[in-house]
Write a protein that holds these residues in place. Structure first.
Motif, PDB file in Angstrom:
ATOM      1  N   ARG A 167       0.950  -1.230  -0.060  1.00 33.57           N
ATOM      2  CA  ARG A 167      -0.093  -0.152  -0.056  1.00 33.57           C
ATOM      3  C   ARG A 167       0.889   1.169  -0.042  1.00 33.57           C
ATOM      4  NH1 ARG A 167      -2.827  -2.782   4.034  1.00 33.57           N
ATOM      5  NH2 ARG A 167      -2.168  -0.922   5.753  1.00 33.57           N
ATOM      6  N   SER A 168       0.682   2.186  -0.983  1.00 31.48           N
ATOM      7  CA  SER A 168       1.299   3.399  -1.058  1.00 31.48           C
ATOM      8  C   SER A 168       3.079   3.147  -1.274  1.00 31.48           C
ATOM      9  CB  SER A 168       1.044   4.357   0.064  1.00 31.48           C
ATOM     10  OG  SER A 168      -0.491   4.611  -0.016  1.00 31.48           O
ATOM     11  N   GLY A 169       3.478   1.839  -1.776  1.00 26.22           N
ATOM     12  CA  GLY A 169       4.718   1.654  -1.814  1.00 26.22           C
ATOM     13  C   GLY A 169       5.398   1.104  -0.662  1.00 26.22           C
ATOM     14  N   ARG A 170       4.575   0.736   0.388  1.00 29.75           N
ATOM     15  CA  ARG A 170       5.279   0.267   1.602  1.00 29.75           C
ATOM     16  C   ARG A 170       4.306  -1.398   1.902  1.00 29.75           C
ATOM     17  NH1 ARG A 170       7.913   3.397   5.214  1.00 29.75           N
ATOM     18  NH2 ARG A 170       7.971   5.513   4.302  1.00 29.75           N
ATOM     19  N   ILE A 171       5.057  -2.214   2.466  1.00 34.94           N
ATOM     20  CA  ILE A 171       4.379  -3.751   2.575  1.00 34.94           C
ATOM     21  C   ILE A 171       4.049  -3.823   3.875  1.00 34.94           C
ATOM     22  CG2 ILE A 171       6.973  -4.411   3.356  1.00 34.94           C
ATOM     23  CD1 ILE A 171       5.929  -6.995   1.483  1.00 34.94           C
ATOM     24  N   TYR A 172       2.794  -4.385   4.019  1.00 34.82           N
ATOM     25  CA  TYR A 172       2.217  -4.660   5.293  1.00 34.82           C
ATOM     26  C   TYR A 172       1.791  -5.904   5.382  1.00 34.82           C
ATOM     27  CZ  TYR A 172       1.346   0.459   5.298  1.00 34.82           C
ATOM     28  OH  TYR A 172       1.503   1.674   5.288  1.00 34.82           O
ATOM     29  N   PHE A 173       2.106  -6.392   6.853  1.00 31.21           N
ATOM     30  CA  PHE A 173       1.739  -7.807   7.154  1.00 31.21           C
ATOM     31  C   PHE A 173       0.573  -7.536   8.237  1.00 31.21           C
ATOM     32  CE2 PHE A 173       5.784  -8.396   5.274  1.00 31.21           C
ATOM     33  CZ  PHE A 173       5.568 -10.004   5.013  1.00 31.21           C
ATOM     34  N   GLU A 174      -0.545  -8.232   8.239  1.00 33.89           N
ATOM     35  CA  GLU A 174      -1.658  -7.961   8.939  1.00 33.89           C
ATOM     36  C   GLU A 174      -2.646  -8.977   9.464  1.00 33.89           C
ATOM     37  OE1 GLU A 174      -2.920  -3.142   7.727  1.00 33.89           O
ATOM     38  OE2 GLU A 174      -3.187  -4.912   6.246  1.00 33.89           O
ATOM     39  N   ASP A 175      -3.241  -9.252  10.590  1.00 32.45           N
ATOM     40  CA  ASP A 175      -3.871 -10.123  11.218  1.00 32.45           C
ATOM     41  C   ASP A 175      -5.243 -10.110  10.137  1.00 32.45           C
ATOM     42  OD1 ASP A 175      -5.356 -12.177  12.479  1.00 32.45           O
ATOM     43  OD2 ASP A 175      -4.649 -11.686  14.314  1.00 32.45           O
ATOM     44  N   MET A 176      -5.596 -11.348   9.593  1.00 29.69           N
ATOM     45  CA  MET A 176      -6.880 -11.198   8.631  1.00 29.69           C
ATOM     46  C   MET A 176      -8.028 -10.758   9.591  1.00 29.69           C
ATOM     47  SD  MET A 176      -6.378 -13.978   5.725  1.00 29.69           S
ATOM     48  CE  MET A 176      -5.092 -13.793   4.347  1.00 29.69           C
ATOM     49  N   LYS A 177      -7.938 -11.335  10.922  1.00 32.84           N
ATOM     50  CA  LYS A 177      -9.329 -11.118  11.407  1.00 32.84           C
ATOM     51  C   LYS A 177      -9.704  -9.751  11.811  1.00 32.84           C
ATOM     52  CE  LYS A 177      -7.091 -11.500  16.243  1.00 32.84           C
ATOM     53  NZ  LYS A 177      -7.414 -10.104  16.562  1.00 32.84           N
ATOM     54  N   ASP A 178      -8.616  -8.835  11.761  1.00 32.51           N
ATOM     55  CA  ASP A 178      -8.857  -7.426  11.832  1.00 32.51           C
ATOM     56  C   ASP A 178      -9.286  -6.792  10.510  1.00 32.51           C
ATOM     57  OD1 ASP A 178      -8.175  -7.557  14.555  1.00 32.51           O
ATOM     58  OD2 ASP A 178      -6.045  -7.270  13.777  1.00 32.51           O
ATOM     59  N   LEU A 179      -9.442  -7.457   9.576  1.00 30.62           N
ATOM     60  CA  LEU A 179      -9.510  -6.792   8.140  1.00 30.62           C
ATOM     61  C   LEU A 179     -11.098  -7.082   7.669  1.00 30.62           C
ATOM     62  CD1 LEU A 179      -6.324  -7.630   6.349  1.00 30.62           C
ATOM     63  CD2 LEU A 179      -6.899  -5.964   7.503  1.00 30.62           C
ATOM     64  N   VAL A 180     -12.054  -6.838   8.385  1.00 34.10           N
ATOM     65  CA  VAL A 180     -13.509  -7.116   7.882  1.00 34.10           C
ATOM     66  C   VAL A 180     -13.974  -5.462   7.488  1.00 34.10           C
ATOM     67  CG1 VAL A 180     -15.706  -7.200   8.863  1.00 34.10           C
ATOM     68  CG2 VAL A 180     -13.930  -8.332   9.980  1.00 34.10           C
ATOM     69  N   ILE A 181     -14.457  -5.562   6.149  1.00 35.98           N
ATOM     70  CA  ILE A 181     -14.786  -4.484   5.444  1.00 35.98           C
ATOM     71  C   ILE A 181     -16.233  -4.377   5.163  1.00 35.98           C
ATOM     72  CG2 ILE A 181     -12.444  -4.128   4.480  1.00 35.98           C
ATOM     73  CD1 ILE A 181     -13.373  -5.383   1.956  1.00 35.98           C
ATOM     74  N   LYS A 182     -16.682  -3.229   4.830  1.00 34.75           N
ATOM     75  CA  LYS A 182     -18.138  -3.054   4.322  1.00 34.75           C
ATOM     76  C   LYS A 182     -18.064  -1.890   3.017  1.00 34.75           C
ATOM     77  CE  LYS A 182     -22.917  -1.930   5.867  1.00 34.75           C
ATOM     78  NZ  LYS A 182     -23.810  -1.714   6.752  1.00 34.75           N
ATOM     79  N   GLY A 183     -18.679  -2.298   2.188  1.00 36.72           N
ATOM     80  CA  GLY A 183     -18.371  -1.452   0.886  1.00 36.72           C
ATOM     81  C   GLY A 183     -19.561  -0.504   0.613  1.00 36.72           C
ATOM     82  N   THR A 184     -19.455   0.474   0.006  1.00 34.37           N
ATOM     83  CA  THR A 184     -20.106   1.383  -0.351  1.00 34.37           C
ATOM     84  C   THR A 184     -20.022   1.896  -1.812  1.00 34.37           C
ATOM     85  OG1 THR A 184     -19.027   3.228   0.531  1.00 34.37           O
ATOM     86  CG2 THR A 184     -20.628   2.358   2.107  1.00 34.37           C
ATOM     87  N   PHE A 185     -21.147   2.762  -2.232  1.00 36.06           N
ATOM     88  CA  PHE A 185     -20.949   3.302  -3.786  1.00 36.06           C
ATOM     89  C   PHE A 185     -22.005   4.432  -3.579  1.00 36.06           C
ATOM     90  CE2 PHE A 185     -24.554   0.500  -4.210  1.00 36.06           C
ATOM     91  CZ  PHE A 185     -25.380   1.108  -5.242  1.00 36.06           C
ATOM     92  N   ARG A 186     -21.594   5.386  -4.609  1.00 39.18           N
ATOM     93  CA  ARG A 186     -22.699   6.532  -4.983  1.00 39.18           C
ATOM     94  C   ARG A 186     -22.845   6.524  -6.447  1.00 39.18           C
ATOM     95  NH1 ARG A 186     -22.742  10.931  -1.219  1.00 39.18           N
ATOM     96  NH2 ARG A 186     -20.431  10.453  -0.512  1.00 39.18           N
ATOM     97  N   LEU A 187     -24.142   6.568  -6.605  1.00 42.21           N
ATOM     98  CA  LEU A 187     -24.518   6.480  -8.120  1.00 42.21           C
ATOM     99  C   LEU A 187     -24.274   8.079  -8.684  1.00 42.21           C
ATOM    100  CD1 LEU A 187     -27.728   4.287  -8.226  1.00 42.21           C
ATOM    101  CD2 LEU A 187     -25.443   3.958  -9.009  1.00 42.21           C
TER     102      LEU A 187
END
Length: 359
Positions: A167-187
């Motif tokens: 991300r943004s040129g840097r490498i990240y190692f993260e615990d998957m259990k913390d990566l819950v997302i909810k997507g949105t959009f705007r027409l």
């Protein structure tokens, strides 16, 4: 509004090439590297802006000023007067293109990973504490392969799951259990945000017991050297006809832990898996067996869903789905995410699996 910025290889000039782009797509999976493709309209007519893109240049994609992707142009494809097609890889590409050798002497997994990343000039966003001891020599493997081997050992020891991404040129190692997302959009700009799950464009679901295992056995390797009896003459020196294997110590295996899921055995029949661990980890055998059985003793699902796009959806993220047509319901992991932007219309195709099904 998506915007594609090109930064020349020497870092001296940058260009906004959004107006020249016929289409942009990017995708990633559960690996260190992800890719982006874009097409530049070609014309040899006068007064048409010159295409500034070239191999080795950096391409940065923004979604409403938020950086979505950054990488290096590695291939260019031309065919007559058709659009020029470019493929971009993020900086983790360099970790997969080299071969190296590393010897680690009883250092932690996080220390080993950090050393490799520093050696190859990778900027580090986050490497969590990983205490699995690494005492190995890695020969003729890419840095990406070595890093994956190391953090997978930490996953097996702790039961955690790590997502690794740039991300943004840097490498990240993260615990998957913390990566819950909810997507949105705007027409439209004058409309409110809506949940992407309110309007799925397509969905497919497959369920299978083919990879199910309801018994897990853990083995430990034991090596025994044969001792010479007293007054027994020394054996004859080996000749060319002597099997060299006969000169080595004998190897045997002990079953140190067994874990079963009796209800699944009664329902689906016996489906057994065997894993071998090092002797020094024998004390943790029961916990390892429990963790492995939890992952394997279930119906596996492979699902896909097409949604209106949200740039935060990436491989390794978790999302909650309740899709009544296919019956897809629960928390799923994104295994692959392919995003496509055409004329500023953003669509994403997601391949999903239950988190426990992803090895």
């Amino acid at each position: 509004m998506f915007k594609l910025i090109l930064v020349k290889n020497d870092g001296q000039k940058s260009y906004d090439v959004t107006a020249l782009c016929a289409a942009i797509s990017w995708d990633d999976n559960l690996s260190l590297m992800s890719a982006m493709q874009f097409e530049i309209a070609f014309s040899d007519a006068k007064l048409i802006p010159t295409n500034p893109c070239d191999l080795g240049d950096a391409a940065i994609l923004y979604d409403n000023e938020v950086e979505v992707y950054r990488g290096i142009i590695v291939t260019e494809g031309r065919s007559g007067r058709d659009t020029i097609k470019y493929t971009v890889y993020d900086y983790a590409w360099y970790l997969g293109k080299s071969k190296s050798v590393y010897q680690f002497n009883k250092i932690t997994a996080s220390q080993a990973i950090t050393r490799i990343l520093n050696d190859f000039g990778m900027l580090i966003g986050h490497v969590p504490q990983m205490l699995t001891p690494i005492n190995d020599i890695f020969l003729e493997k890419s840095p990406a392969e070595i890093i994956e081997d190391i953090y997978k050992r930490e996953e097996r020891r702790t039961g955690k799951r790590f997502n690794v991404e740039m991300r943004s040129g840097r490498i990240y190692f993260e615990d998957m259990k913390d990566l819950v997302i909810k997507g949105t959009f705007r027409l439209a700009d004058n409309q409110k945000l809506q949940d992407v799950m309110d309007n799925p464009l397509a969905a497919e679901r497959t369920r299978s017991i083919e990879s199910m295992r309801n018994v897990v056995k853990i083995l430990v390797e034991r090596k025994e050297n044969k001792k010479k009896k007293k007054d027994q003459p020394d054996p004859k020196p080996p000749t060319d006809q002597t099997d060299p294997k006969s000169q080595k110590s004998q190897t045997s295996y002990d079953i140190v832990a067994i874990t079963k899921d009796e209800p699944l055995i009664r329902k689906y029949g016996l489906l057994e898996e065997v894993y071998k661990i090092d002797a020094e980890d024998a004390a943790k055998a029961r916990e390892v067996a429990r963790i492995l059985l939890k992952r394997l003793a279930r119906i596996q699902e492979t699902n896909s869903i097409k949604l209106i796009g949200d740039s935060s959806f990436k491989a390794g993220r978790l999302l909650d789905i309740d899709e009544p047509i296919t019956g897809m319901s629960g928390r799923f992991m994104i295994v692959t995410a392919k995003h496509t932007v055409t004329n500023q219309i953003h669509i994403m195709d997601l391949e999903l699996a239950l988190p426990e099904d992803v090895k």
